[in-house]
Design an enzyme around this catalytic site. Structure first.
Site, PDB file in Angstrom:
ATOM      1  N   ASP A 321      27.847   3.902  34.215  1.00  0.00           N
ATOM      2  CA  ASP A 321      28.613   2.679  34.260  1.00  0.00           C
ATOM      3  C   ASP A 321      30.050   3.105  33.974  1.00  0.00           C
ATOM      4  OD1 ASP A 321      28.972  -0.135  34.161  1.00  0.00           O
ATOM      5  OD2 ASP A 321      29.106   0.013  31.978  1.00  0.00           O
ATOM      6  N   ASP A 518      24.089  -4.183  30.883  1.00  0.00           N
ATOM      7  CA  ASP A 518      23.335  -3.233  31.712  1.00  0.00           C
ATOM      8  C   ASP A 518      21.930  -2.907  31.195  1.00  0.00           C
ATOM      9  OD1 ASP A 518      24.520  -1.685  29.801  1.00  0.00           O
ATOM     10  OD2 ASP A 518      25.911  -0.714  31.178  1.00  0.00           O
TER      11      ASP A 518
END
Ligand code: ADP
Ligand code: MG
Length: 619
Positions: A321, A518
């Site tokens: 990410d 996430d």
């Protein structure tokens, strides 16, 4: 050494001295009275072996016949019957030396994990009706005020309402530099307060606090077993009966079919039993994993079990990410471009709208605006992951987020010529301007990615919800050849699903995120690594590996540690099996003796344990 270990050491010494003394007496005086020999040698045998005999008999009644106690009991009692008294005592003696060694090694590894257990708070000082009471952390409700004196552990996650101090986070993060906290800052439970007296309002209950989540993770880490660990358990289950069968064959076949001597072949069979003891494997494999987990925890890398070590060691693809993982997630406002309102007013609306979000974007907008905004002006609030927030402020509907959010609320917007992440603002359905913020790449990111390449993880991919131009410049800076931008959290899931199909057979995919929206991908990947996730329960639960600070170099350290651990596990399995097989072959041909068997068994165990201890060393 604990009490039990000390007692065993004394038994070993006493029995050893007796054994040597008795042997010398018989040599010197060459007495050969059978009853006297038996009576004297039984002494050191009883000292060293009574517990093993007891356990062997007890286990037979419990239906667990084929364990190592049984093997040792049969082998030594058998040796006594055959008249090999000193050998019988020696087998037991060396076996106990091995056991002692083993339990010291286990305790050592356990210690590095229990050091981490020290984060567990014993009490909380809670302020109730103007009085301070000392209660169990579990008894404090969310929203109560707690007092943390200098040097005390922070019992529950909270936010400072009075005072300032420094917080020592080293038990959790391995980071020795204390962190400064002032009014409004978050306190993470499990850390230790420095010199100042703090008053804080709890933001969670104890059970939901960081400290409880981490303890939970550490306590359960040994229950998730890796394949190689399960292999050993299964192996021992079939192996021991098989060896006993083989021993019986060795004892009867040569005398019955080939006129062998009974006593010689019974002795060979007993030797077989001693060799067969799978102790080295049974102990060194879990011990290696244990060492790996303990070594990680010293560095602020929490690994949820040996399965995770195994999967991590086979990492082939690493997916990252962007925000908060490779970049600091600490945006600075670089430009404010209002349409109608003043710059201050636009920032004020943006910051107010973000009152209830803890997204990195939100945090930085709030930091840039005037600090004393009254969040009571916000009457409605909705956060849309990957888009932004929509709030009602002073009766006006304010949307703050990216272009996608503007499209969603049907507001016409335009790009900004400045590079950076652009946050658009719409008030009551009319475009009100945008704020440009930019993030910095973490200084360790580049070396961290290089280190991963060196460890064989060549394919690295960045996924982000941010604009393409930002993603492009970050990936260029970091030499990441593959990136996908403007993704919603759900898109990240489908990309990771797709990438999971592209990895080679038996390899694994690692996803590294900061834990803010996430969690689904963390769960989906073979290995989910959450960074700097101490504040986020969802991330701690979803991840397989939790890195307590936000240094990306620890990803490479974790991979290295897992590779080393797996290597040591394999070495131990091969080494132990090879030695056993060689000596068994000697046994089958009648060429082994009891001393060789004992030294092989204890020697292999000791070497395997010493090797396993190396797992906890990380540089
Ligand atoms: P990343 O994948 O980089 O971690 P996210 O999926 O969390 O990014 O967010 C993607 C984009 O959505 C951000 O770059 C920002 O433009 C927008 N966004 C998300 N949350 C917010 C918020 N609370 N306020 C404003 N914009 C937001
Ligand atoms: Mg994110």
């Amino acid at each position: 050494m604990n009490k039990k270990q000390k007692r065993n050491l004394i038994r070993i010494i006493v029995s050893g001295i007796l054994l040597i003394g008795i042997s010398i007496i018989f040599r010197v005086f060459s007495i050969n009275i059978f009853v006297l020999r038996l009576a004297l040698y039984i002494l050191p045998y009883a000292v060293i072996g009574y517990d093993i005999l007891y356990k062997a008999i007890r286990n037979i009644f419990h239906g667990q016949i084929f364990d190592e106690n049984f093997l040792m009991a049969i082998a030594t009692v058998g040796a006594f019957i055959l008249g090999d008294y000193p050998e019988a005592v020696a087998v037991m003696l060396f076996y106990q030396v091995g056991e002692l060694f083993q339990s010291c090694a286990v305790e050592r590894s356990r210690k590095s994990i229990s050091d981490l257990m020290d984060i567990c708070p014993d009490y909380a000082n809670v302020e109730r009706d103007g009085m301070i009471e000392e209660v169990m952390p579990e008894e404090v409700a969310e929203g109560e005020t707690i007092v943390i004196k200098p040097g005390e552990k922070i019992p529950i996650d909270a936010v400072v309402t009075e005072g300032s101090s420094e917080i020592n986070t080293s038990a959790l993060t391995g980071e020795s530099l204390p962190r400064e906290v002032n009014v409004g800052d978050n306190l993470i439970s499990g850390c230790i307060n420095g010199r100042g007296l703090l008053k804080a309002k709890t933001t969670k209950t104890y059970d939901n606090s960081t400290v409880a989540k981490i303890l939970d993770l550490v306590e359960n880490s040994s229950s998730r077993k890796a394949k190689s660990e399960n292999f050993i358990t299964k192996f021992a289950k079939y192996y021991t009966p098989a060896v006993i069968g083989l021993a019986v064959l060795i004892a009867v076949i040569p005398p019955l079919l080939f006129h062998g001597e009974w006593s010689k072949w019974i002795e060979q069979a007993l030797i077989m039993l001693v060799i067969s003891c799978p102790c080295a494997l049974v102990i060194s494999v879990p011990l290696s994993f244990f060492g790996g987990i303990g070594g990680g925890s010293k560095k602020g890398i929490l690994i949820k079990g040996s399965t995770c070590i195994e999967a991590l060691s086979k990492a082939e693809i690493a997916v990252f990410d962007k925000t908060g993982t490779l970049t600091k997630g600490n945006f600075k406002v670089t430009a404010v471009h209002p349409k109608e309102y003043s710059e201050e007013k636009l920032l004020e609306y943006a910051a107010l709208a973000e009152s209830f979000s803890d997204h990195p974007v939100s945090v930085s907008l709030k930091e840039a605006a005037d600090q004393n905004l009254d969040s009571a002006r916000v009457t409605k609030n909705e956060e849309i992951a990957g888009h932004g927030v929509i709030s009602e402020i002073d009766g006006k509907t304010v949307a703050v987020g990216n272009g996608k959010l503007m499209d969603k609320v049907g507001v016409e917007w335009h790009e900004c010529h400045k590079t950076g992440t652009v946050i658009h603002i719409a008030i009551d359905g009319i475009y009100a301007g945008h704020i440009v913020i930019s993030d910095e790449i973490k200084k360790e990111s580049k070396t961290a990615l290089k280190a991963l390449s060196n460890l064989g993880i060549k394919r690295k991919i960045m996924l982000t919800g941010d604009k393409k131009s930002v993603a492009e410049s970050v990936s260029k800076e970091l030499d990441i050849s593959e990136f996908y931008s403007e993704l919603l959290p759900a898109d990240k899931v489908s990309y990771v699903e797709k990438l999971m199909k592209e990895k080679s057979e038996g390899k694994s995919l690692v996803f590294v995120g900061d834990g803010i929206n996430d969690a689904p991908v963390l769960t989906l990947a073979d290995i989910g690594i959450a960074m700097g996730a101490l504040g986020s329960d969802a991330a701690i639960e979803a991840a397989d590996v939790v890195i307590t600070d936000d240094n990306p170099e620890k990803i490479a350290i974790a991979v290295k540690l897992s590779k080393k651990t797996m290597q040591i596990v394999t070495q131990n399995i091969i080494f132990a099996l090879a030695v056993k097989i060689i000596i068994m072959l000697l046994g089958i041909f009648g060429k082994a003796n009891m001393w060789l068997a004992v030294f092989a068994d204890v020697g292999v165990s000791v070497i395997a344990i010493l090797n396993a201890i190396r797992c906890s060393k990380v540089e």
